[in-house]
Design an enzyme around this catalytic site. Structure first.
Site, short mmCIF file in Angstrom:
data_model
loop_
_atom_site.label_atom_id
_atom_site.label_comp_id
_atom_site.label_asym_id
_atom_site.label_seq_id
_atom_site.Cartn_x
_atom_site.Cartn_y
_atom_site.Cartn_z
N GLU A 9 0.86 -1.19 0.00
CA GLU A 9 0.00 0.00 0.00
C GLU A 9 0.90 1.24 0.00
O GLU A 9 1.77 1.37 0.86
CB GLU A 9 -0.88 0.03 1.25
CG GLU A 9 -1.72 -1.21 1.48
CD GLU A 9 -2.25 -1.23 2.90
OE1 GLU A 9 -2.62 -0.16 3.43
OE2 GLU A 9 -2.28 -2.32 3.51
N ARG A 54 -6.49 -1.73 -5.68
CA ARG A 54 -7.42 -0.74 -5.13
C ARG A 54 -6.79 0.64 -5.23
O ARG A 54 -5.64 0.84 -4.81
CB ARG A 54 -7.73 -1.07 -3.66
CG ARG A 54 -8.72 -0.12 -2.99
CD ARG A 54 -8.85 -0.46 -1.51
NE ARG A 54 -9.72 0.49 -0.81
CZ ARG A 54 -9.63 0.77 0.48
NH1 ARG A 54 -8.70 0.19 1.23
NH2 ARG A 54 -10.45 1.65 1.04
N TYR A 56 -7.63 4.67 -4.28
CA TYR A 56 -8.60 5.38 -3.45
C TYR A 56 -7.99 6.62 -2.82
O TYR A 56 -6.77 6.84 -2.86
CB TYR A 56 -9.15 4.46 -2.35
CG TYR A 56 -8.11 3.79 -1.48
CD1 TYR A 56 -7.95 4.14 -0.15
CD2 TYR A 56 -7.32 2.76 -1.98
CE1 TYR A 56 -7.02 3.50 0.66
CE2 TYR A 56 -6.38 2.12 -1.19
CZ TYR A 56 -6.24 2.49 0.14
OH TYR A 56 -5.30 1.86 0.92
N ASP A 58 -7.44 8.33 0.63
CA ASP A 58 -7.40 7.98 2.05
C ASP A 58 -7.67 9.21 2.91
O ASP A 58 -7.71 10.35 2.41
CB ASP A 58 -6.04 7.37 2.40
CG ASP A 58 -6.09 6.48 3.63
OD1 ASP A 58 -7.19 6.27 4.17
OD2 ASP A 58 -5.02 6.01 4.06
N GLU A 64 -3.99 6.98 -2.55
CA GLU A 64 -3.36 5.72 -2.14
C GLU A 64 -3.65 4.64 -3.17
O GLU A 64 -4.71 4.59 -3.78
CB GLU A 64 -3.85 5.28 -0.76
CG GLU A 64 -3.14 4.05 -0.21
CD GLU A 64 -3.26 3.90 1.30
OE1 GLU A 64 -2.88 2.84 1.81
OE2 GLU A 64 -3.73 4.85 1.97
N THR A 67 -1.60 -2.60 -4.14
CA THR A 67 -1.47 -3.61 -5.18
C THR A 67 -2.38 -4.80 -4.89
O THR A 67 -2.79 -5.03 -3.75
CB THR A 67 -0.03 -4.15 -5.27
OG1 THR A 67 0.26 -4.95 -4.10
CG2 THR A 67 0.99 -3.04 -5.40
N TRP A 425 -11.62 -7.02 -1.04
CA TRP A 425 -10.54 -8.01 -1.07
C TRP A 425 -11.07 -9.44 -1.05
O TRP A 425 -10.43 -10.34 -1.60
CB TRP A 425 -9.58 -7.78 0.09
CG TRP A 425 -8.86 -6.47 0.01
CD1 TRP A 425 -8.99 -5.40 0.84
CD2 TRP A 425 -7.89 -6.08 -0.97
NE1 TRP A 425 -8.18 -4.37 0.44
CE2 TRP A 425 -7.49 -4.76 -0.67
CE3 TRP A 425 -7.32 -6.71 -2.08
CZ2 TRP A 425 -6.56 -4.06 -1.43
CZ3 TRP A 425 -6.38 -6.00 -2.84
CH2 TRP A 425 -6.02 -4.70 -2.51
#
EC number: 6.3.1.19
Length: 473
Positions: A9, A54, A56, A58, A64, A67, A425
Site C-alpha cells: 500500500e 485498489r 482510493y 485515504d 493511495e 497492489t 478483497w
C-alpha cells in the site's frame, strides 16, 4: 510458508503549485480534481481496478494505491509501478483540466514518506502468515531485522536536529544524511494503531482471508522506494526471514533493548557500526544484525532466490566497506547520498540548503517528465529492471497465480459490459436486487465455480448492451 502472498500500500504526497512554486490549491481541492475521472468511472473515490488493485483517496487527502495480492515479488514491483503510472496520468490530466480552466496550477504526486512540513505518508507491506503459527513470537525475531534493514532498503534523506528549547532556528545542528527519514516517525515497536502512535508492526487483526487459516502481518515501517531493486529487496528479504521464523528451528537471538531508540540511531549511522543495546545486556550493530539474518536464511532460499541473497550481501557490503560504487546506482539511499553531495558541492551549500530539499522531493515525483529519479534512469544512473511491456501489462492485468486473478476477471467483465458491481478483497457482488455475494477467502485461489457462474451472469445480463470503453488505466 514456502509460498506467500503479499501486497504493498502506497500513500502519495499531494501538492498543487503555481509556476512560481506557491500553493495553487489546498490538498482537498487538488484531491477532488485528481479523482474526478475515478469518481466518474466508479461513482466513488474508492475503486478496484481491472488489475485487481485498489485505488482510493485515504483520510487526509492522501491518494493511495494498494497492489493486488502477489506471490512473486517482481510481479509485486510491476504492480506497484503500474500504480505509479496510473496516478501520474491522473495528475497530468488534472493539470490539463486546470490549465483549460485558466488556472496556473500543476499537481504533483510524490512517492516519499515525509514532506517539507514534516507530514508523514505510509508505505505499508502486507504478508500472509499462518493463523496456526505463533504470531506473538514474530516480533521478537522480526523487529531487529526491520529496525536495521534500512541500511539496505532505506530511501535516504536529510534531517536537521531541532534547536534546543527557546534557541533560534539558526542554532539547530548541521543537516545530516540518513538511511531513512521514516525512522523519526515511528513511536512504538508493536501496536494496533497506524497514525497517532505509529508502530513498526501493526497488530490489527484484519486477515482479508479465511480467519481460521490466515493472518495478515502488517509492516508499516518501510520507506517508499523509487528503485525497483530496493522495493524488491524489501519484500524478498522479509519473506526469507519470515520463512526462517516459521520453520521452528533455532534463530539468531538479536532482540533489542529499545527498538525505537535503535531505529533512530541506525538511521543516522552511515557506517552501520553504532553499538545498539540488546535485550540481554550486550550490544550489536546494524551490519551484524543484517549479516546474521542473511547467513541464517541462506538454507531457506531456493535456486531462484540466489540473486536476492547476492543483492542483499552487496547492500550490506556497501555500508561495511564504504564502497558505494554498486549501491549508488541500485539502492535509493545510496543513489540519493551521492546525488545530494554532488549537488551540494557544486552549489557550495550544505545538505540543509532548500535546494537539497527540493531535489529530494523531485527525486520522488512520479511524473516521468518531472522526476529526478526517472532522469537518472534514462542516464543509466538508476536501475530499470522491469521492461516497459511488463509494467504496462500490470496496469490492466491482475496477477494470475493468486485470488487477484478472480477479482480482476470480474471487474474487467463488469466494466466491459456496463454491469454495476461491488468488490473488495474477499467479496464479489453485482448490485442488482437479489444478487448474492461470492466470497473468496483463499488468497491462493485462481479458480472457483461460483466466480465462473458470476462471470456468466455478467455476460448474460449485458447481452445486447454496448460495451463500455476501458476506464482510465
Amino acid at each position: 510458508m514456502k509460498r506467500r502472498v503479499g501486497g504493498l500500500e502506497t500513500e502519495y504526497g499531494l501538492v498543487c503549485v503555481r509556476a512560481d512554486g506557491s500553493r495553487a490549491l489546498e490538498p482537498e481541492a487538488a484531491a477532488r480534481e485528481l479523482f474526478r475521472p475515478v469518481v466518474a468511472m466508479g461513482r466513488s473515490s474508492n475503486v478496484f481496478l481491472r488489475n485487481a488493485a485498489r485505488l482510493y483517496l485515504d483520510v487526509g487527502s492522501h491518494p493511495e494505491y494498494a497492489t493486488a495480492e502477489c506471490d512473486d515479488w517482481w510481479e509485486l514491483v510491476a504492480q506497484d509501478r503500474a500504480g505509479d503510472r496510473m496516478f501520474a496520468e491522473l495528475a497530468a490530466e488534472a493539470t490539463e483540466r486546470l490549465a483549460a480552466d485558466g488556472q496556473d496550477a500543476r499537481i504533483h504526486l510524490l512517492k516519499n514518506n515525509v514532506d517539507s512540513a514534516g507530514n508523514a505518508f505510509g508505505s505499508h507491506e502486507n504478508y500472509l502468515v499462518d493463523r496456526r503459527g505463533e504470531f506473538t513470537r514474530l516480533p521478537r525475531y522480526l523487529l531487529p531485522f526491520l529496525v536495521t534493514r534500512q541500511i539496505v532498503t532505506g530511501a535516504g534523506g536529510v534531517v536537521r536536529p531541532a534547536p534546543a528549547d527557546g534557541a533560534p532556528e539558526q542554532e539547530a545542528g548541521p543537516a545530516q544524511f540518513v538511511f531513512s527519514r521514516r525512522s523519526d516517525h515511528m513511536w512504538e515497536a508493536v501496536s494496533s494503531a497506524t497514525t497517532r502512535t505509529r508502530p513498526i508492526i501493526n497488530t490489527r487483526d484484519e486477515p482479508h482471508g479465511d480467519p481460521t487459516r490466515f493472518r495478515r502481518l502488517h509492516v508499516i515501517v518501510g520507506d517508499s522506494t523509487m528503485s525497483e531493486v530496493s522495493t524488491h529487496l524489501r519484500f524478498a528479504t522479509t519473506d526469507l526471514v519470515l520463512r526462517a521464523i516459521e520453520s521452528g528451528r533455532a534463530l539468531p537471538e538479536l532482540a533489542l533493548h529499545d527498538d525505537i531508540a535503535a531505529i533512530r540511531a541506525v538511521a543516522r549511522d552511515l557506517t552501520g557500526t553504532t553499538a545498539i543495546p540488546t535485550a540481554d545486556g550486550g550490544t550489536t550493530t546494524a551490519i551484524e544484525v543484517q549479516q546474521r539474518w542473511l547467513d541464517h536464511v541462506t538454507e531457506f532460499a531456493d535456486e531462484s532466490e540466489q540473486d536476492v541473497l547476492e543483492t542483499w550481501q552487496r547492500g550490506i557490503d556497501a555500508v561495511r566497506t564504504g564502497d558505494r560504487s554498486w549501491a549508488a546506482t541500485h539502492l535509493d539511499w545510496a543513489i540519493k547520498e551521492r546525488l545530494f553531495h554532488q549537488v551540494a558541492e557544486r552549489r557550495g551549500v550544505d545538505l540543509g540548503d532548500p535546494a537539497i530539499e527540493r531535489l529530494d522531493l523531485a527525486y520522488h515525483d512520479i511524473d516521468p517528465t518531472q522526476s529526478v529519479f526517472a532522469a537518472l534512469q534514462r542516464r543509466g544512473l538508476a536501475p530499470q529492471v522491469l521492461d516497459e511491456q511488463r509494467i504496462e501489462r500490470a496496469r490492466t492485468t491482475a496477477p494470475t497465480t493468486t485470488r487477484a486473478h478472480l477479482r480482476g476477471q470480474v471487474v474487467t467483465a463488469a466494466q466491459e459490459h456496463g454491469v454495476d458491481h461491488v468488490v473488495d478483497w474477499t467479496t464479489l457482488r453485482l448490485t442488482r436486487p437479489g444478487a448474492m455475494p461470492v466470497q473468496v477467502l483463499d488468497p491462493f485461489a485462481t479458480e472457483l465455480p461460483a466466480v465462473d457462474a458470476l462471470l456468466e451472469e455478467i455476460r448474460a445480463s449485458a447481452a445486447g448492451a454496448p460495451e463500455s470503453p476501458p476506464p482510465f488505466a
